[in-house]
Scaffold this motif. Sequence first.
Motif, PDB file in Angstrom:
ATOM      1  N   GLY A 147      22.610 -11.747  11.788  1.00 46.30           N
ATOM      2  CA  GLY A 147      21.783 -12.410  10.798  1.00 46.30           C
ATOM      3  C   GLY A 147      20.293 -12.210  11.007  1.00 46.30           C
ATOM      4  O   GLY A 147      19.485 -12.883  10.387  1.00 46.30           O
ATOM      5  N   TRP A 148      19.907 -11.289  11.886  1.00 47.00           N
ATOM      6  CA  TRP A 148      18.501 -11.026  12.147  1.00 47.00           C
ATOM      7  C   TRP A 148      17.949 -10.095  11.080  1.00 47.00           C
ATOM      8  O   TRP A 148      18.686  -9.321  10.483  1.00 47.00           O
ATOM      9  N   PRO A 149      16.613 -10.127  10.863  1.00 46.71           N
ATOM     10  CA  PRO A 149      16.016  -9.172   9.929  1.00 46.71           C
ATOM     11  C   PRO A 149      16.207  -7.740  10.425  1.00 46.71           C
ATOM     12  O   PRO A 149      16.295  -7.508  11.635  1.00 46.71           O
TER      13      PRO A 149
ATOM     14  N   GLY B 134      15.424  -3.657  11.148  1.00 48.73           N
ATOM     15  CA  GLY B 134      14.301  -2.887  11.670  1.00 48.73           C
ATOM     16  C   GLY B 134      14.081  -3.123  13.148  1.00 48.73           C
ATOM     17  O   GLY B 134      14.175  -4.249  13.618  1.00 48.73           O
ATOM     18  N   ILE B 135      13.794  -2.031  13.870  1.00 52.92           N
ATOM     19  CA  ILE B 135      13.629  -2.165  15.310  1.00 52.92           C
ATOM     20  C   ILE B 135      12.279  -2.747  15.698  1.00 52.92           C
ATOM     21  O   ILE B 135      12.081  -3.148  16.830  1.00 52.92           O
ATOM     22  N   LEU B 136      11.346  -2.812  14.762  1.00 48.01           N
ATOM     23  CA  LEU B 136      10.022  -3.322  15.084  1.00 48.01           C
ATOM     24  C   LEU B 136       9.840  -4.789  14.696  1.00 48.01           C
ATOM     25  O   LEU B 136       8.743  -5.326  14.824  1.00 48.01           O
ATOM     26  N   GLU B 137      10.881  -5.432  14.245  1.00 45.92           N
ATOM     27  CA  GLU B 137      10.778  -6.840  13.852  1.00 45.92           C
ATOM     28  C   GLU B 137      10.462  -7.727  15.044  1.00 45.92           C
ATOM     29  O   GLU B 137       9.724  -8.673  14.939  1.00 45.92           O
ATOM     30  N   GLY B 138      11.067  -7.431  16.185  1.00 47.03           N
ATOM     31  CA  GLY B 138      10.805  -8.194  17.401  1.00 47.03           C
ATOM     32  C   GLY B 138      11.189  -9.656  17.266  1.00 47.03           C
ATOM     33  O   GLY B 138      11.796 -10.082  16.296  1.00 47.03           O
ATOM     34  N   GLY B 139      10.832 -10.406  18.256  1.00 48.09           N
ATOM     35  CA  GLY B 139      11.084 -11.838  18.216  1.00 48.09           C
ATOM     36  C   GLY B 139      12.502 -12.208  18.607  1.00 48.09           C
ATOM     37  O   GLY B 139      13.393 -11.379  18.689  1.00 48.09           O
TER      38      GLY B 139
END
Length: 53
Positions: free
Chosen positions: A2-4, A6-11
């Motif tokens: 359920g995460w956004p 893209g590998i650069l989203e981070g967090g």
Amino acid sequence: MGWPGGILEGGDWGKPKGMHWRTYERLCREHDALSDRALVGIMDHLNRLSGRF
């Protein structure tokens, strides 16, 4: 999970309800390792491209 995308989203987007902590931690480690590998590949590719100019 359920995460956004893209590998650069981070967090840290948190553990999905009902998922075991051990499973969540394993999936986070796998995600981090694959993200690192992808970024290294992108860096290598860009370095090769910059040598052409």
